[in-house]
Design a protein around this motif. Sequence first.
Motif, PDB file in Angstrom:
ATOM      1  N   GLN A 222      41.238  40.002  42.309  1.00 42.92           N
ATOM      2  CA  GLN A 222      41.523  38.586  42.551  1.00 42.92           C
ATOM      3  C   GLN A 222      41.640  38.253  44.041  1.00 42.92           C
ATOM      4  O   GLN A 222      41.331  37.150  44.472  1.00 42.92           O
TER       5      GLN A 222
ATOM      6  N   GLY B 291      46.138  47.516  39.057  1.00 47.20           N
ATOM      7  CA  GLY B 291      46.012  46.367  38.148  1.00 47.20           C
ATOM      8  C   GLY B 291      44.673  46.412  37.442  1.00 47.20           C
ATOM      9  O   GLY B 291      44.099  47.487  37.220  1.00 47.20           O
ATOM     10  N   LEU B 292      44.155  45.231  37.103  1.00 51.79           N
ATOM     11  CA  LEU B 292      42.881  45.161  36.385  1.00 51.79           C
ATOM     12  C   LEU B 292      41.738  45.720  37.235  1.00 51.79           C
ATOM     13  O   LEU B 292      40.950  46.542  36.783  1.00 51.79           O
ATOM     14  N   ALA B 293      41.669  45.262  38.483  1.00 48.97           N
ATOM     15  CA  ALA B 293      40.561  45.661  39.353  1.00 48.97           C
ATOM     16  C   ALA B 293      40.681  47.122  39.769  1.00 48.97           C
ATOM     17  O   ALA B 293      39.699  47.877  39.749  1.00 48.97           O
TER      18      ALA B 293
ATOM     19  N   CYS C   9      50.480  37.562  32.090  1.00 53.31           N
ATOM     20  CA  CYS C   9      50.773  36.303  31.407  1.00 53.31           C
ATOM     21  C   CYS C   9      50.118  36.337  30.026  1.00 53.31           C
ATOM     22  O   CYS C   9      50.560  37.090  29.172  1.00 53.31           O
TER      23      CYS C   9
ATOM     24  N   GLU D 266      50.056  53.141  43.404  1.00 56.46           N
ATOM     25  CA  GLU D 266      50.583  51.948  42.727  1.00 56.46           C
ATOM     26  C   GLU D 266      52.085  51.885  42.979  1.00 56.46           C
ATOM     27  O   GLU D 266      52.797  52.843  42.729  1.00 56.46           O
TER      28      GLU D 266
ATOM     29  N   GLY E 219      41.113  35.333  37.258  1.00 53.44           N
ATOM     30  CA  GLY E 219      41.121  35.757  35.858  1.00 53.44           C
ATOM     31  C   GLY E 219      41.104  37.265  35.715  1.00 53.44           C
ATOM     32  O   GLY E 219      40.644  37.983  36.599  1.00 53.44           O
ATOM     33  N   TYR E 220      41.625  37.728  34.584  1.00 50.21           N
ATOM     34  CA  TYR E 220      41.711  39.174  34.338  1.00 50.21           C
ATOM     35  C   TYR E 220      40.318  39.823  34.373  1.00 50.21           C
ATOM     36  O   TYR E 220      40.106  40.829  35.043  1.00 50.21           O
TER      37      TYR E 220
ATOM     38  N   ARG F 272      54.347  49.958  41.499  1.00 49.63           N
ATOM     39  CA  ARG F 272      55.186  49.825  40.305  1.00 49.63           C
ATOM     40  C   ARG F 272      55.361  51.209  39.650  1.00 49.63           C
ATOM     41  O   ARG F 272      54.465  52.033  39.773  1.00 49.63           O
TER      42      ARG F 272
ATOM     43  N   VAL G 155      51.860  51.116  49.447  1.00 49.49           N
ATOM     44  CA  VAL G 155      51.085  51.376  50.667  1.00 49.49           C
ATOM     45  C   VAL G 155      51.398  50.257  51.643  1.00 49.49           C
ATOM     46  O   VAL G 155      51.359  49.077  51.277  1.00 49.49           O
TER      47      VAL G 155
HETATM   48  C1  LIG Z   1      51.974  34.514  37.353  1.00 50.66           C
HETATM   49  C2  LIG Z   1      50.555  34.781  37.078  1.00 50.66           C
HETATM   50  C3  LIG Z   1      50.002  34.483  35.844  1.00 50.66           C
HETATM   51  C4  LIG Z   1      48.646  34.732  35.564  1.00 50.66           C
HETATM   52  N1  LIG Z   1      48.133  34.454  34.332  1.00 50.66           N
HETATM   53  C5  LIG Z   1      46.839  34.760  34.050  1.00 50.66           C
HETATM   54  C6  LIG Z   1      46.317  34.570  32.727  1.00 50.66           C
HETATM   55  O1  LIG Z   1      47.002  34.135  31.829  1.00 50.66           O
HETATM   56  N2  LIG Z   1      45.014  34.874  32.508  1.00 50.66           N
HETATM   57  C7  LIG Z   1      44.221  35.388  33.472  1.00 50.66           C
HETATM   58  O2  LIG Z   1      43.038  35.667  33.203  1.00 50.66           O
HETATM   59  N3  LIG Z   1      44.706  35.592  34.733  1.00 50.66           N
HETATM   60  C8  LIG Z   1      45.984  35.288  35.043  1.00 50.66           C
HETATM   61  N4  LIG Z   1      46.506  35.483  36.303  1.00 50.66           N
HETATM   62  C9  LIG Z   1      45.662  35.993  37.299  1.00 50.66           C
HETATM   63  C10 LIG Z   1      45.807  37.522  37.202  1.00 50.66           C
HETATM   64  O3  LIG Z   1      46.821  38.034  37.986  1.00 50.66           O
HETATM   65  C11 LIG Z   1      44.654  38.176  37.735  1.00 50.66           C
HETATM   66  O4  LIG Z   1      43.592  37.617  37.090  1.00 50.66           O
HETATM   67  C12 LIG Z   1      44.614  39.677  37.573  1.00 50.66           C
HETATM   68  O5  LIG Z   1      45.797  40.316  37.161  1.00 50.66           O
HETATM   69  C13 LIG Z   1      44.274  40.128  38.933  1.00 50.66           C
HETATM   70  O6  LIG Z   1      43.877  41.442  38.850  1.00 50.66           O
HETATM   71  P1  LIG Z   1      43.985  42.330  40.146  1.00 50.66           P
HETATM   72  O7  LIG Z   1      43.665  43.706  39.724  1.00 50.66           O
HETATM   73  O8  LIG Z   1      43.239  41.722  41.235  1.00 50.66           O
HETATM   74  O9  LIG Z   1      45.557  42.244  40.519  1.00 50.66           O
HETATM   75  P2  LIG Z   1      46.802  42.764  39.670  1.00 50.66           P
HETATM   76  O10 LIG Z   1      46.458  42.908  38.246  1.00 50.66           O
HETATM   77  O11 LIG Z   1      47.929  41.894  40.050  1.00 50.66           O
HETATM   78  O12 LIG Z   1      47.027  44.222  40.243  1.00 50.66           O
HETATM   79  C14 LIG Z   1      47.455  44.446  41.567  1.00 50.66           C
HETATM   80  C15 LIG Z   1      48.304  45.712  41.580  1.00 50.66           C
HETATM   81  O13 LIG Z   1      48.559  46.083  42.935  1.00 50.66           O
HETATM   82  C16 LIG Z   1      49.898  46.537  43.035  1.00 50.66           C
HETATM   83  N5  LIG Z   1      50.308  46.409  44.457  1.00 50.66           N
HETATM   84  C17 LIG Z   1      50.474  45.262  45.169  1.00 50.66           C
HETATM   85  N6  LIG Z   1      50.748  45.564  46.473  1.00 50.66           N
HETATM   86  C18 LIG Z   1      50.771  46.935  46.563  1.00 50.66           C
HETATM   87  C19 LIG Z   1      50.976  47.851  47.637  1.00 50.66           C
HETATM   88  N7  LIG Z   1      51.229  47.421  48.878  1.00 50.66           N
HETATM   89  N8  LIG Z   1      50.922  49.171  47.372  1.00 50.66           N
HETATM   90  C20 LIG Z   1      50.661  49.636  46.110  1.00 50.66           C
HETATM   91  N9  LIG Z   1      50.451  48.804  45.056  1.00 50.66           N
HETATM   92  C21 LIG Z   1      50.483  47.456  45.283  1.00 50.66           C
HETATM   93  C22 LIG Z   1      50.641  45.644  42.065  1.00 50.66           C
HETATM   94  O14 LIG Z   1      51.856  46.240  41.662  1.00 50.66           O
HETATM   95  C23 LIG Z   1      49.643  45.512  40.931  1.00 50.66           C
HETATM   96  O15 LIG Z   1      49.821  46.514  39.969  1.00 50.66           O
HETATM   97  C24 LIG Z   1      47.834  35.255  36.593  1.00 50.66           C
HETATM   98  C25 LIG Z   1      48.387  35.549  37.838  1.00 50.66           C
HETATM   99  C26 LIG Z   1      49.724  35.322  38.095  1.00 50.66           C
HETATM  100  C27 LIG Z   1      50.274  35.677  39.440  1.00 50.66           C
END
Ligand SMILES: Cc1cc2nc3c(=O)[nH]c(=O)nc-3n(C[C@H](O)[C@H](O)[C@H](O)COP(=O)(O)OP(=O)(O)OC[C@H]3O[C@@H](n4cnc5c(N)ncnc54)[C@H](O)[C@@H]3O)c2cc1C
Length: 455
Positions: free
Chosen positions: A347, A9-11, A50, A30, A353-354, A32, A120
């Motif tokens: 997150q 994801g983003l992080a 979103c 990943e 937030g993204y 997905r 994982v």
């Molecule tokens: C419904 C929804 C709407 C949102 N809307 C907004 C918005 O409009 N604006 C905003 O700033 N933030 C929004 N957020 C918050 C947003 O999700 C986070 O800010 C951001 O995407 C989090 O980044 P991340 O990298 O931590 O997680 P993510 O971007 O969710 O990335 C996590 C990744 O890990 C993968 N994953 C999960 N479990 C496993 C596993 N066991 N093995 C391998 N891969 C795995 C997932 O497929 C995903 O690709 C929203 C969140 C949700 C749930």
Amino acid sequence: MKVHVIGGGLAGSEACWQVVRRGIPVILHEMRPKKLTPAHETGNLAELVCSNSLKSMADDSAPGELKREMLSLDSLVVKAALEAKVPAGQALAVNREIFSEAISRELNKSGLFTRVDEEVIAIPTEAELQARDEIWIIATGPLTAESLAAGIQELAGGSKRLYFYDAIAPVIDADSINMEKGFIADRWQKGEDGGDYLNLPLNEAEYYAFIDAVNTAEKMPLHDFEDVKYFEGCLPIEVMIERGRETLRFGPMKPVGLTDPRTGRWPYANLQLRMENKEASMFSMVGFQTKMKWPEQARVFKLIPGLETAEYHRFGSVHRNTYIKSPDTLNADLSFKSNPRVFLAGQITGVEGYTESAAIGLIAGRNAVAALQEKRQTFDERIGLSNPPPDTMLGALVNYVTVGPLGEYSPMNANFGLLPTVAKVRGKGKKDRQAEKVSKAWQSFSAWLSANNIS
Ligand SMILES: Cc1cc2nc3c(=O)[nH]c(=O)nc-3n(C[C@H](O)[C@H](O)[C@H](O)COP(=O)(O)OP(=O)(O)OC[C@H]3O[C@@H](n4cnc5c(N)ncnc54)[C@H](O)[C@@H]3O)c2cc1C
């Protein structure tokens, strides 16, 4: 010597970049597109689930300052967002496909990036990782798949440190509260120094006007996958009100034990505000988690005496979100206290937030590399080079995650309240003070870069 990142994801994408740009191979796992989360729709890296906005780019805004600092550390997420930018005023909005493609392209171009499409399900032990000379960065986000969430919970030390829902109360800028309408006191005068809480009393008419306004305010719809089963201890205020108009007076607006010095009596109802930081520049509304829409929160809370001109660092919300109590669980470099070869990012650490999630990915990536490379340095020396100082926007966010607020830990975005307070000067307003905060943050960030020769 390898780094494995779990979650693209983003992080996770940002963390991968921070590793490969230092010449170290990274393997991204990943799940997905084989297995989608309830919110993701593609197999793309850094999919925006979103809105397509990464918030303001304005130099005098908190999110703008965060992006400026990230860009100085060569953030791939911010660079890709700039490449994919679409017109949206001061906001950095993106074409989401171009954004994801730019991220994949740069990672692939490094020649050090491998993507494995798999879920994982378990986290290796410290001894296993040591034997394999590996570091792991977990960045699986708010919708982490179930079995891995169980592994994270175990690393975090149990169910009391991993949450599956946000039930967030609003956080208010202290300067925007009319303090004259309130009084400082703890219930039954239990605290020291006259009290830690700012109390905003309501009379009978004010209380019922407020209850009626909450009842009719528009609420956020829940997503299909958000079959929320609320904890009794943190019900949203509107759910409490559905149980009866008096419920709040016996819950978070309970007046008992709170004598208003102006009347010598307990008020009819009372809202308590608790300091979020020791500078008392931010206050949270105690027990006021809510899923009213944000503009509705701003409108309805104006009915509480003292909050007529309140400005919010964060509005209340209730949604599905996996995150841990990081200050109790993580070291200053974002590695687990219980397994320092595993880092946490995004997150799930308790940011919101993204851009904020990518920011924590950036710091985790820097720290993971430092842990692998800089064996001769002490832990504190490594942190000093990997984490910007806490008076910068990026450093303040990491500091929030690893040190935490005074009160309860709940997810936080980049905002002015995280930065040190600046003195009030006659003739200068709030906007001037915010501009001064950002300017000081940038000065500190620039000094840190040049003093340490950081790139
Ligand atoms: C419904 C929804 C709407 C949102 N809307 C907004 C918005 O409009 N604006 C905003 O700033 N933030 C929004 N957020 C918050 C947003 O999700 C986070 O800010 C951001 O995407 C989090 O980044 P991340 O990298 O931590 O997680 P993510 O971007 O969710 O990335 C996590 C990744 O890990 C993968 N994953 C999960 N479990 C496993 C596993 N066991 N093995 C391998 N891969 C795995 C997932 O497929 C995903 O690709 C929203 C969140 C949700 C749930």
